[in-house]
Design a protein around this motif. Structure first.
Motif, PDB file in Angstrom:
ATOM      1  N   CYS A   1      29.278  22.951 -13.304  1.00 19.51           N
ATOM      2  CA  CYS A   1      29.261  21.687 -12.571  1.00 19.51           C
ATOM      3  C   CYS A   1      28.796  21.950 -11.146  1.00 19.51           C
ATOM      4  CB  CYS A   1      30.657  21.055 -12.549  1.00 19.51           C
ATOM      5  SG  CYS A   1      30.719  19.586 -11.491  1.00 19.51           S
TER       6      CYS A   1
ATOM      7  N   CYS B   1      31.820  20.522  -8.492  1.00 16.11           N
ATOM      8  CA  CYS B   1      33.121  21.172  -8.294  1.00 16.11           C
ATOM      9  C   CYS B   1      33.107  22.649  -8.694  1.00 16.11           C
ATOM     10  CB  CYS B   1      34.223  20.425  -9.058  1.00 16.11           C
ATOM     11  SG  CYS B   1      34.186  20.639 -10.839  1.00 16.11           S
TER      12      CYS B   1
ATOM     13  N   CYS C   1      30.840  16.962 -16.458  1.00 16.25           N
ATOM     14  CA  CYS C   1      32.083  17.624 -16.037  1.00 16.25           C
ATOM     15  C   CYS C   1      33.280  16.722 -16.330  1.00 16.25           C
ATOM     16  CB  CYS C   1      32.029  17.930 -14.544  1.00 16.25           C
ATOM     17  SG  CYS C   1      33.529  18.732 -13.930  1.00 16.25           S
TER      18      CYS C   1
ATOM     19  N   CYS D   1      35.151  15.891 -12.782  1.00 15.33           N
ATOM     20  CA  CYS D   1      34.576  15.092 -11.684  1.00 15.33           C
ATOM     21  C   CYS D   1      33.408  14.218 -12.110  1.00 15.33           C
ATOM     22  CB  CYS D   1      34.207  15.988 -10.502  1.00 15.33           C
ATOM     23  SG  CYS D   1      32.697  16.915 -10.728  1.00 15.33           S
TER      24      CYS D   1
HETATM   25 ZN   LIG Z   1      32.920  18.925 -11.687  1.00 11.42          ZN
END
Ligand SMILES: [Zn+2]
Length: 248
Positions: A223, A226, A190, A193
């Motif tokens: 992801c 998130c 990701c 994050c």
């Molecule tokens: Zn993420």
């Protein structure tokens, strides 16, 4: 008063980037007074020790704590210089098999590019130097920064000083300097994050997709941290292009 003892320093390859013009690619003298460590002499010339992989004093490789007493000739080579120096004392670990990074606060775009290229990269836009150094030490992460002062800190073990200003050029520079070409793996992490992405189906994420994307793309990842959904859209295509050029 007798002249103080000096040693002759000569820096190689990109280490010259840290030197003023008149000291680049030539030998020059620095004072060592009674005794001065190799590390201290190198840093007095403005080159962070984290950039140095090999030091040769009068023909023998030495560690950073080697004391200079005057009269020696010192040759200083950068990290990952393409020389076969296996029998010599390497001051840095070899290119990491599982490279991990922590990026300085002004390198947010580079951090996202690195994640898109598959590399585990921590970044926080409000992290101070202490926190970045602590993360580097605790998790054996290489610090990426444009701030030489941070890399000169005594406790820092792994670091790379980024020269390029533009973020894609920074990515190219880091990949080339740390020899990461064979490890490039787009679409696995990701970019927001840093979490590894999971495969998912269009059905599972359809609520989150813009209309155009629903029709156009087949492959999706998600992801788990998130919740962002990734598809092989424009950004990914661009990054794939960047990576193809890096590998070429
Ligand atoms: Zn993420």
């Amino acid at each position: 008063m007798p002249a103080r003892p000096t040693v002759e320093l000569r820096f190689y390859e990109e280490l010259n980037d840290f030197l003023p013009q008149e000291r680049r690619k030539v030998a020059f003298a620095v004072e060592v007074d009674r005794a001065r460590s190799v590390k201290d002499a190198i840093e007095s010339a403005g080159v962070p020790h984290t950039e140095v992989d090999l030091v040769i004093v009068d023909g023998s490789s030495v560690g950073f704590t080697h004391l200079l007493r005057g009269g020696e000739r010192v040759a200083v080579y950068p990290m990952f210089e393409a020389l076969d120096i296996a029998p010599l004392v390497r001051l840095r670990p070899r290119p990491m098999r599982d490279p991990r990074f922590v990026a300085d606060t002004h390198l947010g775009k580079l951090a996202r590019h690195l994640r898109m290229a598959g590399f585990d990269t921590l970044y926080g836009n409000d992290w101070d130097d202490d926190r970045i150094v602590a993360l580097s030490l605790a998790e054996r992460r290489t610090i990426l920064t444009r701030d030489r002062a941070m890399l000169r800190r005594r406790e820092v073990e792994r670091g790379y000083c980024v020269r390029a200003v533009e973020s894609e050029a920074q990515l190219r520079e880091v990949v080339a300097a740390l020899q990461l070409e064979s490890l490039l793996a787009p679409f696995v992490r990701c970019r927001e994050c840093n979490t590894p992405l999971e495969e998912t189906t269009r059905e599972a994420v359809i609520e989150k997709l813009p209309d155009k994307v629903r029709a156009l793309y087949e492959r999706f990842k998600r992801c788990p941290t998130c919740g962002r959904v990734y598809w092989e859209g424009t950004h990914f295509a661009r990054m794939k292009g960047v990576i193809a050029r890096l590998k070429a």
